[in-house]
Design a protein around this motif. Structure first.
Motif, short mmCIF file in Angstrom:
data_model
loop_
_atom_site.label_atom_id
_atom_site.label_comp_id
_atom_site.label_asym_id
_atom_site.label_seq_id
_atom_site.Cartn_x
_atom_site.Cartn_y
_atom_site.Cartn_z
N LYS A 1 44.40 83.17 -84.08
CA LYS A 1 44.21 83.69 -85.44
C LYS A 1 42.87 84.40 -85.61
O LYS A 1 42.56 84.91 -86.67
N PHE B 1 47.91 75.69 -89.38
CA PHE B 1 48.16 74.95 -88.15
C PHE B 1 49.07 73.75 -88.39
O PHE B 1 50.04 73.53 -87.67
N TYR C 1 45.09 73.02 -81.50
CA TYR C 1 44.37 73.56 -82.65
C TYR C 1 43.39 74.65 -82.22
O TYR C 1 43.30 75.70 -82.85
N SER D 1 42.32 77.19 -94.81
CA SER D 1 43.52 78.03 -94.62
C SER D 1 44.03 77.94 -93.18
O SER D 1 45.24 77.82 -92.95
N THR D 2 43.13 77.95 -92.22
CA THR D 2 43.53 77.83 -90.82
C THR D 2 44.11 76.45 -90.56
O THR D 2 45.13 76.31 -89.89
N TYR E 1 37.54 75.84 -93.31
CA TYR E 1 38.67 76.06 -92.40
C TYR E 1 40.00 75.69 -93.06
O TYR E 1 41.00 75.52 -92.37
N VAL F 1 39.85 82.94 -85.43
CA VAL F 1 38.90 82.05 -86.12
C VAL F 1 38.23 81.17 -85.07
O VAL F 1 38.89 80.68 -84.15
N CYS G 1 43.49 78.52 -83.44
CA CYS G 1 42.35 79.21 -84.06
C CYS G 1 42.01 80.49 -83.32
O CYS G 1 41.77 81.53 -83.93
#
Length: 172
Positions: free
Chosen positions: A25, A60, A18, A55-56, A53, A27, A22
């Motif tokens: 991406k 994922f 994860y 959308s992330t 978070y 983030v 992130c």
């Protein structure tokens, strides 16, 4: 959300995946709290921290667990947002009544009234009924009548006094 939180916290490998996702991406990765079934405030805090978070988190999960039915849908997000909004009053009351640098006794009747009204207002909500019913039962178990101590503290509060007590008493 609880299942998705379990997915992230159940292994160090998944947490690392994860974090890498992130970073890829752009983030900042975030460690989420685990939910506790008996603690309303832990559920509130978990949802509060996961929502920015979403959308992330959703992307994922979609990349890692491809299946015919998604683990996290828009209806899950809507439910999570409604539960978050519903639990906010309980969290704020806990924080206010846990103060150590100011008197909290005069605040009790205000918070008891706010919580009773909040539970009553959400009692007929189709989505929250499953959450509200047990909470209301627990609330009524602990607050069938108001202890005199809180009544005196409320009356002695310069902002409320006896007039305020007469106004809030019928509501309670």
């Amino acid at each position: 959300f609880q299942n998705c939180n379990f997915i992230l916290n159940s292994s160090n490998t998944r947490i690392a995946e994860y974090k890498n996702f992130c970073i890829a991406k752009g983030v900042r990765p975030h460690n989420f709290q685990l939910d506790m079934d008996v603690r309303w405030n832990s559920t509130y805090l978990m949802l509060k921290h996961v929502m920015p978070y979403k959308s992330t988190f959703h992307a994922f999960i979609a990349t890692k667990w491809v299946s015919t039915s998604p683990l996290l849908t828009d209806s899950h997000r809507i439910i999570g947002e409604q539960v978050l909004e519903f639990l906010e009053l309980f969290y704020e009351s806990t924080v206010a009544l846990s103060g150590v640098y100011y008197p909290t006794s005069p605040l009790m009747l205000h918070h008891i009234h706010d919580i009773a009204t909040h539970l009553h207002n959400h009692e007929s909500d189709e989505l929250l009924r499953i959450v509200v019913s047990p909470m209301k039962l627990k609330f009524l178990k602990y607050w069938p009548k108001i202890p005199m101590f809180y009544s005196f503290a409320f009356i002695l509060d310069p902002k409320a006094k006896m007039r305020g007590f007469h106004n809030i008493l019928p509501l309670l």
